[in-house]
Design a protein around this motif. Sequence first.
Motif, short mmCIF file in Angstrom:
data_model
loop_
_atom_site.label_atom_id
_atom_site.label_comp_id
_atom_site.label_asym_id
_atom_site.label_seq_id
_atom_site.Cartn_x
_atom_site.Cartn_y
_atom_site.Cartn_z
N VAL A 1 12.67 63.91 39.45
CA VAL A 1 12.33 64.85 38.14
C VAL A 1 11.25 65.63 38.09
O VAL A 1 10.88 66.86 37.61
CB VAL A 1 12.48 63.88 36.97
N ALA A 2 10.02 64.93 38.44
CA ALA A 2 8.75 65.65 38.72
C ALA A 2 8.75 66.79 39.69
O ALA A 2 8.09 67.78 39.44
CB ALA A 2 7.73 64.58 39.16
N ASN A 3 9.60 66.89 40.85
CA ASN A 3 9.49 68.03 41.80
C ASN A 3 10.29 69.23 41.02
O ASN A 3 10.12 70.41 41.39
CB ASN A 3 10.47 67.70 42.97
N ARG A 4 11.18 68.79 40.22
CA ARG A 4 11.85 69.79 39.46
C ARG A 4 11.22 70.51 38.26
O ARG A 4 11.20 71.88 38.21
CB ARG A 4 13.30 69.25 38.84
N SER A 5 10.24 69.47 37.78
CA SER A 5 9.70 69.87 36.42
C SER A 5 8.42 69.40 36.24
O SER A 5 8.22 68.24 35.73
CB SER A 5 10.44 70.03 35.11
N PRO A 6 7.40 69.86 37.09
CA PRO A 6 6.22 69.06 37.16
C PRO A 6 5.21 68.95 35.80
O PRO A 6 4.49 68.11 35.60
CB PRO A 6 5.45 69.79 38.20
N ASP A 7 5.71 69.82 34.82
CA ASP A 7 4.85 69.83 33.61
C ASP A 7 5.54 68.78 32.60
O ASP A 7 4.90 68.79 31.59
CB ASP A 7 4.80 71.18 33.02
N ARG A 8 6.39 68.17 32.93
CA ARG A 8 7.16 67.24 32.12
C ARG A 8 6.52 65.82 31.81
O ARG A 8 6.64 64.86 31.00
CB ARG A 8 8.47 67.03 32.22
N GLN B 1 11.07 60.42 32.47
CA GLN B 1 10.35 60.65 33.94
C GLN B 1 9.05 59.64 33.86
O GLN B 1 8.88 58.72 34.67
CB GLN B 1 10.09 61.77 34.14
N GLU B 2 8.29 59.60 32.83
CA GLU B 2 7.18 58.90 32.64
C GLU B 2 7.74 57.21 32.43
O GLU B 2 7.02 56.62 33.18
CB GLU B 2 6.19 59.14 31.43
N VAL B 3 8.57 57.13 31.76
CA VAL B 3 9.13 55.76 31.68
C VAL B 3 9.62 55.12 33.10
O VAL B 3 9.32 53.95 33.25
CB VAL B 3 10.35 55.65 30.61
N HIS B 4 10.40 55.99 33.78
CA HIS B 4 10.68 55.67 35.04
C HIS B 4 9.56 55.06 35.87
O HIS B 4 9.45 54.41 36.81
CB HIS B 4 11.66 56.45 35.85
N PRO C 1 2.93 63.19 32.41
CA PRO C 1 1.58 63.02 32.72
C PRO C 1 1.12 62.73 33.98
O PRO C 1 -0.23 62.86 34.55
CB PRO C 1 0.84 62.18 31.66
N MET C 2 2.10 61.98 34.75
CA MET C 2 1.75 61.62 36.33
C MET C 2 2.06 62.74 37.11
O MET C 2 3.09 63.57 37.07
CB MET C 2 2.53 60.48 36.43
N SER C 3 1.18 62.96 37.90
CA SER C 3 1.36 64.05 39.14
C SER C 3 2.54 63.66 40.19
O SER C 3 2.53 62.30 40.33
CB SER C 3 0.03 64.46 39.57
N VAL C 4 2.80 64.77 40.97
CA VAL C 4 3.69 64.17 41.87
C VAL C 4 2.93 63.38 42.99
O VAL C 4 3.43 62.39 43.37
CB VAL C 4 4.26 65.60 42.32
N ALA C 5 1.62 63.95 43.45
CA ALA C 5 0.87 63.03 44.29
C ALA C 5 0.77 61.50 43.78
O ALA C 5 0.73 60.92 44.60
CB ALA C 5 -0.28 63.69 44.42
N GLU C 6 0.62 61.34 42.53
CA GLU C 6 0.18 60.01 41.95
C GLU C 6 1.46 59.18 42.06
O GLU C 6 1.61 58.04 42.47
CB GLU C 6 -0.12 60.06 40.57
N ILE C 7 2.86 59.77 41.92
CA ILE C 7 4.07 59.01 42.21
C ILE C 7 4.33 58.93 43.65
O ILE C 7 4.57 57.76 43.95
CB ILE C 7 5.22 59.83 41.50
#
Length: 181
Positions: A137-144, A108-111, A146-152
């Motif tokens: 992916v961040a919406n499904r598992s936000p702890d996975r 997820q971070e790589v993407h 380091p970038m937050s959903v808001a940042e994405i």
Amino acid sequence: PQARPLPSSWASVASCAFRVFQMPQIVKMGRPSILRYSRPKVTLKLRQVRSIIFLSRFVVRPNNGAKSGRVMLLYGLGLCYFHFSNFSWAKNAFLEVLYREPEFHCAQEVHARLGISLKYMKLYSWAAKHLQWALSVANRSPDRCPMSVAEIKFHLGHTEELRKNFFGAKTFYESVIDDDS
């Protein structure tokens, strides 16, 4: 100009041995210690690490849930390139990570970072695709990641703004403002 004398065979053997034994030390240094050097030194060290990944026969052991140690090295290499704003090389490293191991634990971070790199390279449609994947992916598992959903979402909004889709950009920016995190 004077011609340089040819090195003795002992000197060339010592030089070759130094290079062979120096390479694993560069890999063991890790990304944080490489980042404290100046840009030319870092470029040289990253080229050496890249040659280890692709040309050497060293056994690189996996850690942190990766199937291959080379994938972890490529991931760290991509982060170093990203840190120094070398987005084309970061793109190559991140794409190689996703090609070698699509279910990589930091995918997820790589993407997300790949999307940001593509945005700066003005490949907006590909950037939006990778950022959308990272957002899902961040919406499904936000702890996975380091970038937050808001940042994405912010980077997605900026990508849409650069694509001249101002309504879509406004939607993403408003969702960033409404986000509580």
